[in-house]
Design a protein around this motif. Structure first.
Motif, mmCIF file in Angstrom:
data_model
loop_
_atom_site.group_PDB
_atom_site.id
_atom_site.type_symbol
_atom_site.label_atom_id
_atom_site.label_comp_id
_atom_site.label_asym_id
_atom_site.label_seq_id
_atom_site.Cartn_x
_atom_site.Cartn_y
_atom_site.Cartn_z
ATOM 1 N N PHE A 18 9.201 -12.619 17.766
ATOM 2 C CA PHE A 18 8.210 -12.683 19.001
ATOM 3 C C PHE A 18 6.783 -13.195 18.599
ATOM 4 N N ASN A 19 6.186 -13.835 19.364
ATOM 5 C CA ASN A 19 4.770 -14.205 19.077
ATOM 6 C C ASN A 19 3.825 -13.179 19.728
ATOM 7 N N ASN A 20 3.731 -12.208 19.122
ATOM 8 C CA ASN A 20 3.420 -10.986 19.907
ATOM 9 C C ASN A 20 2.297 -10.360 18.770
ATOM 10 N N ARG A 21 1.043 -10.364 18.866
ATOM 11 C CA ARG A 21 -0.007 -9.732 18.092
ATOM 12 C C ARG A 21 0.114 -8.217 18.141
ATOM 13 N N LEU A 22 0.591 -7.399 19.111
ATOM 14 C CA LEU A 22 0.852 -6.244 19.135
ATOM 15 C C LEU A 22 1.682 -5.543 18.308
ATOM 16 N N ILE A 23 2.968 -6.430 17.952
ATOM 17 C CA ILE A 23 3.862 -6.099 17.040
ATOM 18 C C ILE A 23 3.438 -6.104 15.337
ATOM 19 N N VAL A 24 2.597 -7.196 15.332
ATOM 20 C CA VAL A 24 2.023 -7.240 14.132
ATOM 21 C C VAL A 24 1.200 -6.036 13.726
ATOM 22 N N ILE A 25 0.344 -5.600 14.640
ATOM 23 C CA ILE A 25 -0.575 -4.342 14.374
ATOM 24 C C ILE A 25 0.296 -3.119 14.005
ATOM 25 N N LEU A 26 1.185 -3.097 14.848
ATOM 26 C CA LEU A 26 2.385 -2.007 14.427
ATOM 27 C C LEU A 26 2.994 -1.998 13.261
ATOM 28 N N ASN A 27 3.105 -3.349 12.623
ATOM 29 C CA ASN A 27 3.731 -3.255 11.398
ATOM 30 C C ASN A 27 2.758 -2.982 10.316
ATOM 31 N N ILE A 28 1.617 -3.300 10.626
ATOM 32 C CA ILE A 28 0.486 -2.883 9.598
ATOM 33 C C ILE A 28 0.051 -1.406 9.671
ATOM 34 N N GLY A 29 -0.014 -1.087 10.938
ATOM 35 C CA GLY A 29 -0.621 0.404 11.037
ATOM 36 C C GLY A 29 0.402 1.552 10.942
ATOM 37 N N LEU A 30 1.596 1.255 11.234
ATOM 38 C CA LEU A 30 2.727 2.470 11.247
ATOM 39 C C LEU A 30 2.880 2.955 10.017
ATOM 40 N N PRO A 31 2.795 2.144 8.934
ATOM 41 C CA PRO A 31 2.899 2.893 7.422
ATOM 42 C C PRO A 31 1.651 3.927 7.166
ATOM 43 N N LEU A 32 0.497 3.583 7.602
ATOM 44 C CA LEU A 32 -0.613 4.528 7.433
ATOM 45 C C LEU A 32 -0.540 5.567 8.378
ATOM 46 N N LEU A 33 0.029 5.547 9.631
ATOM 47 C CA LEU A 33 0.176 6.660 10.529
ATOM 48 C C LEU A 33 1.277 7.381 10.186
ATOM 49 N N TYR A 34 2.416 6.846 9.595
ATOM 50 C CA TYR A 34 3.818 7.751 9.143
ATOM 51 C C TYR A 34 3.289 8.483 8.110
ATOM 52 N N HIS A 35 2.362 8.116 7.011
ATOM 53 C CA HIS A 35 1.874 8.931 6.151
ATOM 54 C C HIS A 35 1.141 10.149 6.450
ATOM 55 N N LEU A 36 0.376 9.800 7.386
ATOM 56 C CA LEU A 36 -0.713 10.786 7.884
ATOM 57 C C LEU A 36 0.127 11.960 8.493
ATOM 58 N N VAL A 37 1.290 11.824 9.288
ATOM 59 C CA VAL A 37 2.028 12.555 10.092
ATOM 60 C C VAL A 37 3.167 13.501 9.378
ATOM 61 N N SER A 38 3.514 12.526 7.972
ATOM 62 C CA SER A 38 4.604 13.031 7.353
ATOM 63 C C SER A 38 4.519 14.590 6.790
ATOM 64 N N ASP A 39 5.475 15.302 7.096
ATOM 65 C CA ASP A 39 5.278 16.735 6.479
ATOM 66 C C ASP A 39 5.386 17.000 4.853
ATOM 67 N N SER A 40 6.152 15.803 4.645
ATOM 68 C CA SER A 40 6.602 15.743 3.124
ATOM 69 C C SER A 40 5.205 15.689 2.280
ATOM 70 N N GLN A 41 4.291 15.007 2.615
ATOM 71 C CA GLN A 41 3.074 14.855 1.982
ATOM 72 C C GLN A 41 2.375 16.082 1.535
ATOM 73 N N GLN A 42 2.693 16.979 2.194
ATOM 74 C CA GLN A 42 2.275 18.446 1.538
ATOM 75 C C GLN A 42 2.587 18.968 0.239
ATOM 76 N N HIS A 43 3.939 18.478 -0.130
ATOM 77 C CA HIS A 43 4.543 18.929 -1.161
ATOM 78 C C HIS A 43 4.352 17.991 -2.436
ATOM 79 N N HIS A 44 3.419 17.034 -2.320
ATOM 80 C CA HIS A 44 3.552 15.969 -3.282
ATOM 81 C C HIS A 44 2.087 15.543 -3.370
#
Length: 401
Positions: free
Chosen positions: A101-127
């Protein structure tokens, strides 16, 4: 970690189910993209593009939701295996959506989700966070994602840049996931292998479906378009005229105008110069009229009815208003003659113009009236146009008289 463990992960029943579901979703997504994406790109309406872009994002999350429901039904396998397979399927979808898809929003999701996922992950409390690895993997992921998106038209299934970028995309993501979960290396390597397999299959599906659409569109064009001139043919006219009549006969406040024209003295071109020149004349006239229709911006459609006779259907314009188009066509013909084989050929046209009336029982009534006006123009000495029974000579003919 052994090779056998990696093979077991890649060939497990859960991996097979994941592959089937992911490939099925990708097939559906590819069909949707090939069906609608070209029209979206050609559209100049920013509102349509925005709605389409948001719809593609919704489609991505819908596909992700389907994956979630499938994995909720998988009860066999370790938590690590199920979790890594689930994430791998999501990665495949997000990567593929960005590429098709020629969609810049999906590119932003691909770049932003790793950071968002890390911030909300419960497992980061243990490491403890490995910051150099996190920052390096995240920056590289952003660079690779942006490069793949901006150069995707150049990249193909066996292009080394695409394969390297795809591998780096997977490695970066799994490095970021490892920081949170510290999954065994065998699982991560197995997931990387499966990710590459899924993406390879996805690209094969895309190429096969593109070839199918290309063949289908060629066949559709052959059936609905005139081979010589490239404009819509009589079969296309038969289908379109019925649909447009059914729409406008109920709403006469929106005019529907039919213009029939033919090339004056066309038989002389064939007799004096040969059929090759006659074909050039037909192509020249049809392309010139198509250009004028495009410049006119009234949405007219041109059809080759047969021989040297053509027909234009214009929605939203009445017969008197369409005179502007007729005069524009005649002016261009006069100012831009056809040059071929060291000759300058002056071409003139005769027109018949009419608008749909409440008394018309079918499109055939409109056609017959326009055709009668065309012959009225021809009987008046050609190089003329007749609008609702009133015949006028073209400007160049007036000047010569």
């Amino acid at each position: 970690m052994g090779l056998g463990e990696i093979i077991r992960i890649c060939l497990s029943t859960n991996a097979l189910v994941t592959g089937i579901v992911t490939v099925g979703l990708i097939t559906i997504i590819t069909y949707i993209a090939l069906t609608f994406e070209k029209d979206i790109e050609l559209s100049s309406d920013w509102a349509n593009k925005l709605v389409s872009g948001l719809s593609e994002v919704i489609l991505l999350f819908t596909a992700s939701f389907v994956v979630i429901k499938v994995f909720e039904s998988l009860t066999v396998g370790s938590r690590i295996e199920l979790g890594s397979l689930f994430i791998n399927a999501e990665l495949t979808l997000f990567f593929y959506f960005m590429f098709i898809f020629n969609n810049r929003l999906i590119v932003i999701l691909n770049i932003g989700l790793p950071l968002l996922y890390h911030l909300v992950s419960d497992s980061q409390q243990h490491h403890q966070i490995v910051w150099p690895l996190f920052i390096g993997a995240y920056v590289l992921l952003a660079v690779v994602t942006e490069y793949l998106y901006t150069h995707k038209d150049e990249l193909y299934i066996f292009d080394y840049r695409y394969i390297v970028g795809q591998i780096l995309f997977g490695i970066c993501w799994w490095c970021l996931l490892w920081i949170d979960f510290r999954w065994p290396l065998a699982n991560i390597i197995g997931m990387l292998i499966l990710f590459e397999v899924y993406m390879f299959i996805a690209r094969i599906i895309e190429i096969k479906m593109e070839n199918y659409f290309y063949t289908f569109n060629r066949l559709k064009k052959k059936v609905n378009y005139d081979a010589l001139t490239g404009v819509r043919n009589r079969a296309n006219l038969n289908k379109f005229s019925k649909a447009v009549y059914d729409e406008h006969c109920k709403d006469l406040w929106k005019p529907l105008t039919v213009i029939i024209f033919d090339i004056d003295g066309f038989k002389n071109f064939n007799d004096h110069y040969g059929h090759d020149i006659g074909d050039q004349v037909l192509r020249y006239v049809s392309h010139l009229v198509e250009r004028e229709l495009h410049l006119d911006n009234d949405g007219g459609r041109l059809f080759r009815y047969g021989g040297e006779e053509f027909l234009i259907i214009i929605e939203g314009v009445n017969g008197d208003e369409s005179v502007k188009l007729v005069k524009s066509i005649n002016k261009t013909l006069r100012n831009v003659p056809l040059f071929t084989q060291d000759m300058s050929l002056n071409i003139t046209l005769s027109f018949g113009v009419t608008t749909l009336r409440s008394t018309d029982k079918s499109f055939s009534d409109v056609f017959k009236r326009a055709d009668r006006y065309l012959y009225q123009s021809k009987n008046s000495g050609r190089n003329s146009f007749t609008v609702e029974g009133r015949t006028q000579p073209n400007e160049d003919k007036q000047k010569n008289q």
